[in-house]
Write an enzyme that holds these catalytic residues in place. Sequence first.
Site, PDB file in Angstrom:
ATOM      1  N   ASP A   1       0.856  -1.183   0.000  1.00 58.20           N
ATOM      2  CA  ASP A   1       0.000   0.000   0.000  1.00 58.20           C
ATOM      3  C   ASP A   1       0.893   1.235   0.000  1.00 58.20           C
ATOM      4  O   ASP A   1       1.746   1.385   0.874  1.00 58.20           O
ATOM      5  CB  ASP A   1      -0.893  -0.017   1.243  1.00 58.20           C
ATOM      6  CG  ASP A   1      -2.030   0.975   1.188  1.00 58.20           C
ATOM      7  OD1 ASP A   1      -1.888   2.019   0.509  1.00 58.20           O
ATOM      8  OD2 ASP A   1      -3.058   0.726   1.836  1.00 58.20           O
TER       9      ASP A   1
ATOM     10  N   ASP B   1      -3.514   2.452  -5.718  1.00 57.29           N
ATOM     11  CA  ASP B   1      -2.485   2.696  -4.706  1.00 57.29           C
ATOM     12  C   ASP B   1      -2.154   1.479  -3.858  1.00 57.29           C
ATOM     13  O   ASP B   1      -1.472   1.586  -2.847  1.00 57.29           O
ATOM     14  CB  ASP B   1      -2.887   3.863  -3.801  1.00 57.29           C
ATOM     15  CG  ASP B   1      -4.111   3.548  -2.943  1.00 57.29           C
ATOM     16  OD1 ASP B   1      -4.857   2.606  -3.266  1.00 57.29           O
ATOM     17  OD2 ASP B   1      -4.322   4.254  -1.942  1.00 57.29           O
ATOM     18  N   GLU B   2      -2.637   0.312  -4.265  1.00 56.92           N
ATOM     19  CA  GLU B   2      -2.344  -0.902  -3.511  1.00 56.92           C
ATOM     20  C   GLU B   2      -2.334  -2.103  -4.443  1.00 56.92           C
ATOM     21  O   GLU B   2      -2.898  -2.061  -5.530  1.00 56.92           O
ATOM     22  CB  GLU B   2      -3.353  -1.106  -2.377  1.00 56.92           C
ATOM     23  CG  GLU B   2      -4.771  -1.323  -2.847  1.00 56.92           C
ATOM     24  CD  GLU B   2      -5.767  -1.477  -1.708  1.00 56.92           C
ATOM     25  OE1 GLU B   2      -5.371  -1.892  -0.602  1.00 56.92           O
ATOM     26  OE2 GLU B   2      -6.953  -1.189  -1.937  1.00 56.92           O
TER      27      GLU B   2
END
Length: 182
Positions: A12, A101-102
């Site tokens: 993350d 974003d992860e």
Amino acid sequence: MLYRHRTIIHVDVDAFFASVEQLLIPALRGRPVIVGSGVIASCSYEARSFGLRAGMPLREAAELCPMAVRLPGQYPIYRCFAEHIWDICRQYVAGLETFLDEAYGDATGLVERFGGPVEMGRRLQKQIADEVRLPVSVGLAANRMMAKVASAHGKPGGVVWIEPGRQREFLSALPLRKLPGV
């Protein structure tokens, strides 16, 4: 030591959009930064210390932290940074599933190459920091949910491994709200 257990990794990017802006504009480093239009899409940890969080209306954020720098966002640029990070992750895992974003990847059978799960997470984290210059949190566990809980527990910038058989112990120490979807 041989790790025969299933190992899922969750990576993350910490305060992703805000971290990219602080990287690109050095004058923003150490300052509260908000990225979003209408609501906060991302905010720096400096902004979070004032109670700001993703999804909060910008009007409310301005009341809590009037000195925050507000930016509309540069989503094509964020995508480029994310793709570089995911390219690095693919060197460590099989079957990477990415989001903005992860990402989740299967590290089963691969952790031995790096000396174990924590060492693997730290090495991945360092390579991302060296090449992309963005902070990430890494969680490793036997399944996706536990890996996500682990990375969230280590934020910002941590590497957390929940050992097989220790899930109940790990979860019992956390508030219920820390479980995804609860």
